[in-house]
Design an enzyme around this catalytic site. Structure first.
Site, PDB file in Angstrom:
ATOM      1  N   GLY A  13     -15.974  80.202 -67.076  1.00  0.00           N
ATOM      2  CA  GLY A  13     -14.500  80.644 -66.402  1.00  0.00           C
ATOM      3  C   GLY A  13     -14.532  80.004 -64.802  1.00  0.00           C
ATOM      4  O   GLY A  13     -14.063  80.546 -63.849  1.00  0.00           O
ATOM      5  N   VAL A  59     -15.402  82.600 -74.167  1.00  0.00           N
ATOM      6  CA  VAL A  59     -16.829  83.334 -74.111  1.00  0.00           C
ATOM      7  C   VAL A  59     -17.082  84.392 -75.038  1.00  0.00           C
ATOM      8  O   VAL A  59     -18.026  84.815 -75.325  1.00  0.00           O
ATOM      9  CB  VAL A  59     -17.477  83.480 -72.712  1.00  0.00           C
ATOM     10  CG1 VAL A  59     -17.510  82.365 -71.863  1.00  0.00           C
ATOM     11  CG2 VAL A  59     -16.569  84.579 -72.012  1.00  0.00           C
ATOM     12  N   ASN A  81     -19.897  83.363 -65.370  1.00  0.00           N
ATOM     13  CA  ASN A  81     -18.803  83.921 -64.184  1.00  0.00           C
ATOM     14  C   ASN A  81     -17.389  84.420 -64.775  1.00  0.00           C
ATOM     15  O   ASN A  81     -16.990  85.117 -64.441  1.00  0.00           O
ATOM     16  CB  ASN A  81     -18.684  82.629 -63.235  1.00  0.00           C
ATOM     17  CG  ASN A  81     -17.311  82.993 -62.451  1.00  0.00           C
ATOM     18  OD1 ASN A  81     -17.514  83.501 -61.415  1.00  0.00           O
ATOM     19  ND2 ASN A  81     -16.099  82.419 -62.901  1.00  0.00           N
ATOM     20  N   TYR A 152     -14.284  98.192 -66.540  1.00  0.00           N
ATOM     21  CA  TYR A 152     -15.015  97.168 -66.258  1.00  0.00           C
ATOM     22  C   TYR A 152     -16.290  97.405 -65.582  1.00  0.00           C
ATOM     23  O   TYR A 152     -17.209  96.352 -65.464  1.00  0.00           O
ATOM     24  CB  TYR A 152     -13.840  96.817 -64.874  1.00  0.00           C
ATOM     25  CG  TYR A 152     -14.218  95.539 -64.205  1.00  0.00           C
ATOM     26  CD1 TYR A 152     -14.344  94.177 -64.679  1.00  0.00           C
ATOM     27  CD2 TYR A 152     -14.625  95.774 -62.718  1.00  0.00           C
ATOM     28  CE1 TYR A 152     -14.469  93.027 -63.616  1.00  0.00           C
ATOM     29  CE2 TYR A 152     -14.957  94.555 -61.819  1.00  0.00           C
ATOM     30  CZ  TYR A 152     -14.827  93.426 -62.366  1.00  0.00           C
ATOM     31  OH  TYR A 152     -15.184  92.137 -61.537  1.00  0.00           O
ATOM     32  N   LYS A 156     -19.815  95.168 -66.180  1.00  0.00           N
ATOM     33  CA  LYS A 156     -20.428  94.608 -65.093  1.00  0.00           C
ATOM     34  C   LYS A 156     -21.609  95.105 -65.000  1.00  0.00           C
ATOM     35  O   LYS A 156     -22.731  94.573 -64.549  1.00  0.00           O
ATOM     36  CB  LYS A 156     -19.632  94.766 -63.665  1.00  0.00           C
ATOM     37  CG  LYS A 156     -18.550  93.914 -63.656  1.00  0.00           C
ATOM     38  CD  LYS A 156     -18.814  92.326 -63.926  1.00  0.00           C
ATOM     39  CE  LYS A 156     -17.749  91.408 -63.474  1.00  0.00           C
ATOM     40  NZ  LYS A 156     -18.212  90.106 -63.958  1.00  0.00           N
TER      41      LYS A 156
HETATM   42  N1  LIG Z   1     -12.178  88.380 -57.384  1.00  0.00           N
HETATM   43  C1  LIG Z   1     -12.828  89.460 -56.771  1.00  0.00           C
HETATM   44  O1  LIG Z   1     -12.673  90.152 -56.011  1.00  0.00           O
HETATM   45  C2  LIG Z   1     -14.216  89.842 -57.727  1.00  0.00           C
HETATM   46  C3  LIG Z   1     -15.062  90.926 -57.370  1.00  0.00           C
HETATM   47  C4  LIG Z   1     -16.133  91.128 -57.989  1.00  0.00           C
HETATM   48  C5  LIG Z   1     -16.679  90.347 -58.980  1.00  0.00           C
HETATM   49  N2  LIG Z   1     -15.629  89.346 -59.388  1.00  0.00           N
HETATM   50  C6  LIG Z   1     -16.198  88.720 -60.666  1.00  0.00           C
HETATM   51  O2  LIG Z   1     -16.106  87.189 -60.338  1.00  0.00           O
HETATM   52  C7  LIG Z   1     -16.059  86.606 -61.433  1.00  0.00           C
HETATM   53  C8  LIG Z   1     -14.883  85.486 -61.148  1.00  0.00           C
HETATM   54  O3  LIG Z   1     -13.780  86.112 -60.441  1.00  0.00           O
HETATM   55  P1  LIG Z   1     -12.384  85.272 -60.324  1.00  0.00           P
HETATM   56  O4  LIG Z   1     -11.546  86.347 -59.239  1.00  0.00           O
HETATM   57  O5  LIG Z   1     -12.541  84.020 -59.706  1.00  0.00           O
HETATM   58  O6  LIG Z   1     -11.552  85.517 -61.253  1.00  0.00           O
HETATM   59  P2  LIG Z   1     -10.270  84.694 -61.908  1.00  0.00           P
HETATM   60  O7  LIG Z   1      -9.328  85.487 -62.720  1.00  0.00           O
HETATM   61  O8  LIG Z   1      -9.672  84.270 -60.700  1.00  0.00           O
HETATM   62  O9  LIG Z   1     -10.781  83.443 -62.539  1.00  0.00           O
HETATM   63  C9  LIG Z   1     -11.497  83.768 -64.104  1.00  0.00           C
HETATM   64  C10 LIG Z   1     -11.580  82.484 -64.786  1.00  0.00           C
HETATM   65  O10 LIG Z   1     -12.126  82.578 -65.886  1.00  0.00           O
HETATM   66  C11 LIG Z   1     -11.379  82.408 -66.938  1.00  0.00           C
HETATM   67  N3  LIG Z   1     -11.495  83.263 -68.182  1.00  0.00           N
HETATM   68  C12 LIG Z   1     -11.209  84.432 -68.537  1.00  0.00           C
HETATM   69  N4  LIG Z   1     -11.547  85.000 -69.521  1.00  0.00           N
HETATM   70  C13 LIG Z   1     -12.374  83.954 -70.301  1.00  0.00           C
HETATM   71  C14 LIG Z   1     -13.011  83.926 -71.386  1.00  0.00           C
HETATM   72  N5  LIG Z   1     -12.930  84.870 -72.429  1.00  0.00           N
HETATM   73  N6  LIG Z   1     -13.584  82.442 -71.681  1.00  0.00           N
HETATM   74  C15 LIG Z   1     -13.708  81.573 -70.783  1.00  0.00           C
HETATM   75  N7  LIG Z   1     -13.006  81.838 -69.570  1.00  0.00           N
HETATM   76  C16 LIG Z   1     -12.505  82.800 -69.396  1.00  0.00           C
HETATM   77  C17 LIG Z   1     -10.008  82.471 -66.599  1.00  0.00           C
HETATM   78  O11 LIG Z   1      -9.089  81.696 -67.420  1.00  0.00           O
HETATM   79  C18 LIG Z   1     -10.110  82.176 -65.108  1.00  0.00           C
HETATM   80  O12 LIG Z   1      -9.636  80.721 -64.897  1.00  0.00           O
HETATM   81  C19 LIG Z   1     -15.594  87.488 -62.516  1.00  0.00           C
HETATM   82  O13 LIG Z   1     -16.628  87.544 -63.424  1.00  0.00           O
HETATM   83  C20 LIG Z   1     -15.137  88.691 -61.767  1.00  0.00           C
HETATM   84  O14 LIG Z   1     -15.209  90.042 -62.631  1.00  0.00           O
HETATM   85  C21 LIG Z   1     -14.728  88.851 -58.652  1.00  0.00           C
END
Ligand SMILES: NC(=O)c1ccc[n+]([C@@H]2O[C@H](COP(=O)([O-])OP(=O)(O)OC[C@H]3O[C@@H](n4cnc5c(N)ncnc54)[C@H](O)[C@@H]3O)[C@@H](O)[C@H]2O)c1
Length: 240
Positions: A13, A59, A81, A152, A156
């Site tokens: 990701g 994934v 990620n 979610y 997690k």
């Molecule tokens: N943004 C936040 O506030 C936040 C907070 C806590 C945890 N997180 C975690 O951090 C990680 C990244 O978050 P983000 O904000 O950068 O997310 P985002 O949605 O901006 O980016 C995620 C990327 O993952 C890709 N993706 C989604 N499903 C996929 C799959 N099945 N296979 C391959 N790629 C896939 C998407 O195309 C995207 O480019 C995630 O695991 C999210 O749960 C984010």
């Protein structure tokens, strides 16, 4: 400071936001980085910018994960990620008002995707006697963050339990497995950021570079005594 020369890192990701920050940090330390994303054009753009290799796959598709790992040859560092950050992580209702078919979206990528990727890379890591697995979790998995996040949070929370199990099963084989549980990141909408900033002790939201720095340390040889841990990156908003 940390040197990953000779290591291959797969970051899932990584086509934008946090994953791109992680890929950037690992590449800057000399790793060969495989930039995964579901969206091929995103993976290609990020990989292009940091001298890495794009690998587009889903994934949650086990065959695709196995094929990509085989094609990579070696994966020394896996960063799980891929997930549905932002709005995709929340259902606008309480758990009791949801239907079972609504749970899969928030749970599959955050849990099943992590299971598939770990399962695919572990045999090679065991054979080489070295490996680093890092999973990007959330305060939703460690503490709970409010209404609408139940599925979610299960994804997690489940993934960080998996890291603990892998740490116990593979510690003697040079493999570490840790989670990084994120708080409020700077990708939220500006009005949300403005409302929440004051509740964060250090006074700012988290950035992809903050996450990249933590992953770089956990991926390094210097972090060989750190395993089975959940490291909170949240500016002090959630203390442990
Ligand atoms: N943004 C936040 O506030 C936040 C907070 C806590 C945890 N997180 C975690 O951090 C990680 C990244 O978050 P983000 O904000 O950068 O997310 P985002 O949605 O901006 O980016 C995620 C990327 O993952 C890709 N993706 C989604 N499903 C996929 C799959 N099945 N296979 C391959 N790629 C896939 C998407 O195309 C995207 O480019 C995630 O695991 C999210 O749960 C984010």
């Amino acid at each position: 400071m940390f040197d990953l020369t000779g290591r291959t890192a797969l970051v899932t990701g990584a086509g934008q936001n946090i994953g791109a920050g992680i890929a950037r940090a690992l590449a800057s330390a000399g790793a060969r980085v495989l930039v995964n994303d579901l969206r091929a054009e995103r993976a290609a753009e990020v990989a292009d910018g940091i001298g890495a290799e794009p690998v587009a796959f889903d994934v949650t598709d086990r065959d695709a994960v196995l094929a990509a790992v085989e094609q990579a040859g070696t994966v020394d560092v896996l960063v799980n990620n891929a997930g549905n950050g932002g709005a995709g992580s929340m259902l606008p209702k309480r758990f009791m008002e949801t239907e079972p078919d609504e749970w899969a979206g928030p749970m599959e990528v955050n849990l099943q995707g992590v299971l598939f990727c770990c399962h695919a890379v572990l045999p090679g890591m065991v054979e080489r006697g070295h490996g680093r697995i890092i999973t990007i979790s959330s305060a939703a998995g460690t503490h709970g963050v409010g209404i609408g996040f139940a599925p979610y949070s299960v994804g997690k929370g489940g993934s960080l339990s998996l890291m603990r199990s892998l740490a116990l099963e593979h510690g003697r084989q040079g493999i570490t497995a840790n989670s990084v549980a994120l708080g409020i990141m700077d990708s939220v909408r500006e009005e949300t950021a403005a409302a929440l900033r004051g509740s964060i002790p250090v006074g700012r939201l988290g950035s992809p570079d903050d996450v990249g720095a933590a992953c770089l340390w956990l991926a390094s040889d210097e972090a060989s005594w750190v395993t089975g841990q959940t490291i909170g990156l949240n500016g002090g908003a959630f203390t442990s």
